[in-house]
Design an enzyme around this catalytic site. Structure first.
Site, PDB file in Angstrom:
ATOM      1  N   PRO A  90      70.114  43.059  20.496  1.00  0.00           N
ATOM      2  CG  PRO A  90      67.880  42.941  21.187  1.00  0.00           C
ATOM      3  CD  PRO A  90      68.843  42.351  20.195  1.00  0.00           C
ATOM      4  CD  GLU A 117      61.742  35.027  21.095  1.00  0.00           C
ATOM      5  OE1 GLU A 117      62.242  35.191  22.218  1.00  0.00           O
ATOM      6  OE2 GLU A 117      60.688  35.589  20.718  1.00  0.00           O
ATOM      7  NE  ARG A 155      77.230  62.796  10.259  1.00  0.00           N
ATOM      8  CZ  ARG A 155      77.909  63.754  10.870  1.00  0.00           C
ATOM      9  NH1 ARG A 155      78.884  63.418  11.714  1.00  0.00           N
ATOM     10  NH2 ARG A 155      77.639  65.018  10.669  1.00  0.00           N
ATOM     11  CG  ASP A 170      79.566  65.638  14.336  1.00  0.00           C
ATOM     12  OD1 ASP A 170      79.177  66.799  14.144  1.00  0.00           O
ATOM     13  OD2 ASP A 170      79.579  64.757  13.455  1.00  0.00           O
TER      14      ASP A 170
END
Length: 245
Positions: A90, A117, A155, A170
């Protein structure tokens, strides 16, 4: 051929994704090879233990360095090259299309998918080359994030997509959201396909798509337009949109 290694405590999570759709086709075309390594297999603990309590106390368990370092070394030795070692976290840099394009030029990627954790900080400081987050939210582990990144990167590899232009058009590839798409029937429950798309006039269709792309970006992701270097064509489209509004 690119090689991707996934270091994980839950290898059973990967087959459904890696053996389906574009990822499966890419592996069959020898554009990429996927290898899933169980971190527990590299633990020197006789019980396969890979976590421990954090020094200084606190909630949760921390992934220990030894099995992670050894798993990464095994993956690197197998490929005999210098990999980029990616930590899913994160706290990492937000993953984006631009980052996907950068990583698609590498030969070997190792994804570390943690649980618990967190990681022993020495993994981050002495092993990892890149840290990424796929969004401002917390997942149970890094596996889903690694699979998302693998799909996005794969991709972009040469000859993976049937149409090489697909990836270039895209959303985010040119800094804008993609324009709307329509297919048959031309009239569905009274909802009709825009006439310009049925006209066969390629120049007008291209202009319409550019206009719709800019409009959609302005409405949904105006942050993407901040600091953008506008082309003369885009400036004209913006003036048209402002006049319409």
């Amino acid at each position: 051929m690119m090689r991707m290694d996934f270091l994980t405590l839950f290898p059973e999570m990967f087959p459904g994704v890696l053996e389906s759709s574009i990822l499966k086709q890419a592996a069959e075309k020898k554009a990429v090879s996927f290898n899933v390594l169980n971190i527990r297999d590299f633990s020197e603990n006789k019980h396969g233990k890979v976590d421990d309590y954090p020094y200084g106390g606190g909630a949760g368990m921390v992934l220990t360095p030894q099995p992670v370092f050894d798993a990464a070394a095994f993956a690197a030795n197998e490929a005999r090259g210098k990999p980029r070692v990616i930590l899913l976290c994160p706290q990492g840099k937000p993953f984006s299309q631009a980052e996907s394009e950068r990583l698609a030029s590498e030969e070997h990627l190792i994804f570390i998918c943690g649980h618990y954790e967190g990681y022993d900080e020495r993994i981050r400081e002495n092993l990892v080359t890149d840290e990424y987050s796929i969004g401002d939210f917390v997942l149970t582990g890094g596996e889903l994030g690694a699979m998302v990144m693998a799909d996005s990167i794969t991709r972009l590899l040469p000859d993976v997509l049937g149409n090489a232009e697909s990836a270039k058009k895209d959303s985010f590839s040119n800094g804008l959201l993609e324009h709307p798409h329509y297919t048959r029937p031309a009239d569905f429950k009274g909802w009709k396909v825009p006439e310009v798309l049925l006209s066969g006039h390629h120049e007008n269709i291209a202009k319409w798509r550019k206009q719709q792309s800019l409009k959609r970006t302005m409405e949904r992701r105006p942050d993407l337009l901040e600091g953008r270097q506008w082309t003369e064509e885009e400036k004209k489209v913006l003036e048209t949109l402002k006049n319409d509004n």
